[in-house]
Write a protein that holds these residues in place. Sequence first.
Motif, PDB file in Angstrom:
ATOM      1  N   GLU A   1      -2.517   7.233   5.367  1.00  0.00           N
ATOM      2  CA  GLU A   1      -3.417   6.569   5.308  1.00  0.00           C
ATOM      3  C   GLU A   1      -3.322   5.834   3.785  1.00  0.00           C
ATOM      4  O   GLU A   1      -3.299   6.442   2.780  1.00  0.00           O
ATOM      5  CB  GLU A   1      -4.697   6.822   5.774  1.00  0.00           C
ATOM      6  N   GLU A   2      -3.566   4.443   3.851  1.00  0.00           N
ATOM      7  CA  GLU A   2      -3.482   3.940   2.794  1.00  0.00           C
ATOM      8  C   GLU A   2      -4.459   2.487   2.648  1.00  0.00           C
ATOM      9  O   GLU A   2      -4.434   1.822   3.517  1.00  0.00           O
ATOM     10  CB  GLU A   2      -2.086   3.246   2.234  1.00  0.00           C
ATOM     11  N   ARG A   3      -5.387   2.604   1.418  1.00  0.00           N
ATOM     12  CA  ARG A   3      -6.271   1.574   1.479  1.00  0.00           C
ATOM     13  C   ARG A   3      -5.537   0.434   0.871  1.00  0.00           C
ATOM     14  O   ARG A   3      -5.008   0.579  -0.078  1.00  0.00           O
ATOM     15  CB  ARG A   3      -7.637   2.009   0.633  1.00  0.00           C
ATOM     16  N   ARG A   4      -5.597  -0.853   1.589  1.00  0.00           N
ATOM     17  CA  ARG A   4      -4.917  -1.892   0.918  1.00  0.00           C
ATOM     18  C   ARG A   4      -5.912  -3.090   1.005  1.00  0.00           C
ATOM     19  O   ARG A   4      -6.697  -3.259   1.709  1.00  0.00           O
ATOM     20  CB  ARG A   4      -3.576  -2.361   1.826  1.00  0.00           C
ATOM     21  N   PRO A   5      -5.805  -4.053  -0.195  1.00  0.00           N
ATOM     22  CA  PRO A   5      -6.550  -5.145  -0.276  1.00  0.00           C
ATOM     23  C   PRO A   5      -5.865  -6.334   0.462  1.00  0.00           C
ATOM     24  O   PRO A   5      -4.802  -6.255   0.838  1.00  0.00           O
ATOM     25  CB  PRO A   5      -6.441  -5.516  -1.851  1.00  0.00           C
ATOM     26  N   VAL A   6      -6.908  -7.253   1.114  1.00  0.00           N
ATOM     27  CA  VAL A   6      -6.411  -8.274   1.825  1.00  0.00           C
ATOM     28  C   VAL A   6      -6.814  -9.629   1.073  1.00  0.00           C
ATOM     29  O   VAL A   6      -7.845  -9.562   0.477  1.00  0.00           O
ATOM     30  CB  VAL A   6      -7.212  -8.206   3.387  1.00  0.00           C
ATOM     31  N   VAL A   7      -5.600 -10.391   1.190  1.00  0.00           N
ATOM     32  CA  VAL A   7      -6.122 -11.622   0.546  1.00  0.00           C
ATOM     33  C   VAL A   7      -5.747 -12.744   1.445  1.00  0.00           C
ATOM     34  O   VAL A   7      -5.006 -12.588   2.426  1.00  0.00           O
ATOM     35  CB  VAL A   7      -5.094 -12.129  -0.876  1.00  0.00           C
ATOM     36  N   LYS A   8      -6.284 -13.969   1.244  1.00  0.00           N
ATOM     37  CA  LYS A   8      -5.788 -15.184   2.057  1.00  0.00           C
ATOM     38  C   LYS A   8      -4.697 -15.841   1.409  1.00  0.00           C
ATOM     39  O   LYS A   8      -4.714 -16.330   0.201  1.00  0.00           O
ATOM     40  CB  LYS A   8      -6.929 -15.842   2.419  1.00  0.00           C
TER      41      LYS A   8
ATOM     42  N   ALA B   1      -4.562   1.104   6.349  1.00  0.00           N
ATOM     43  CA  ALA B   1      -3.366   1.062   6.946  1.00  0.00           C
ATOM     44  C   ALA B   1      -2.604   2.430   7.213  1.00  0.00           C
ATOM     45  O   ALA B   1      -2.747   3.341   6.154  1.00  0.00           O
ATOM     46  CB  ALA B   1      -2.141   0.284   6.379  1.00  0.00           C
ATOM     47  N   VAL B   2      -2.104   2.636   8.488  1.00  0.00           N
ATOM     48  CA  VAL B   2      -1.375   3.913   8.600  1.00  0.00           C
ATOM     49  C   VAL B   2      -0.107   3.745   8.586  1.00  0.00           C
ATOM     50  O   VAL B   2       0.661   2.948   9.604  1.00  0.00           O
ATOM     51  CB  VAL B   2      -2.035   4.745   9.715  1.00  0.00           C
ATOM     52  N   SER B   3       0.870   4.341   7.887  1.00  0.00           N
ATOM     53  CA  SER B   3       2.059   4.192   7.836  1.00  0.00           C
ATOM     54  C   SER B   3       2.802   5.161   8.906  1.00  0.00           C
ATOM     55  O   SER B   3       2.301   5.955   9.627  1.00  0.00           O
ATOM     56  CB  SER B   3       2.794   4.531   6.529  1.00  0.00           C
ATOM     57  N   GLY B   4       4.123   5.027   9.091  1.00  0.00           N
ATOM     58  CA  GLY B   4       4.910   5.666  10.210  1.00  0.00           C
ATOM     59  C   GLY B   4       4.824   7.092   9.873  1.00  0.00           C
ATOM     60  O   GLY B   4       5.249   7.854  10.821  1.00  0.00           O
ATOM     61  N   SER B   5       4.627   7.709   8.812  1.00  0.00           N
ATOM     62  CA  SER B   5       4.644   8.974   8.402  1.00  0.00           C
ATOM     63  C   SER B   5       3.192   9.444   8.623  1.00  0.00           C
ATOM     64  O   SER B   5       2.772  10.687   8.109  1.00  0.00           O
ATOM     65  CB  SER B   5       5.162   9.443   7.108  1.00  0.00           C
TER      66      SER B   5
END
Length: 85
Positions: free
Chosen positions: A35-42, A28-32
């Motif tokens: 870049e950040e690696r994020r886990p995805v869950v359902k 994910a790329v924030s407004g600034s």
Amino acid sequence: QNIENDRVTFKTINNQTIIRPVVEYITAVSGSSNEERRPVVKLTIMVNGMTYPGVPFSISDRTENSYSILLGKPFLKDITSFVKL
């Protein structure tokens, strides 16, 4: 959040602890432009009395943000097909 053995543990806004398997990771790329690696869950979400199981959520700390969660365009397009105007 804590990630161990492809499972992420996180707290909800009402301080409930949830543990879910990670289905994928996104960048994910924030407004600034960070870049950040994020886990995805359902998760299951209820909108206007209708339940939607298996909705993907990327997990991040939103305590400093105006909104507790963000819903993506694919989900919003999906539910609009069920909404009667």
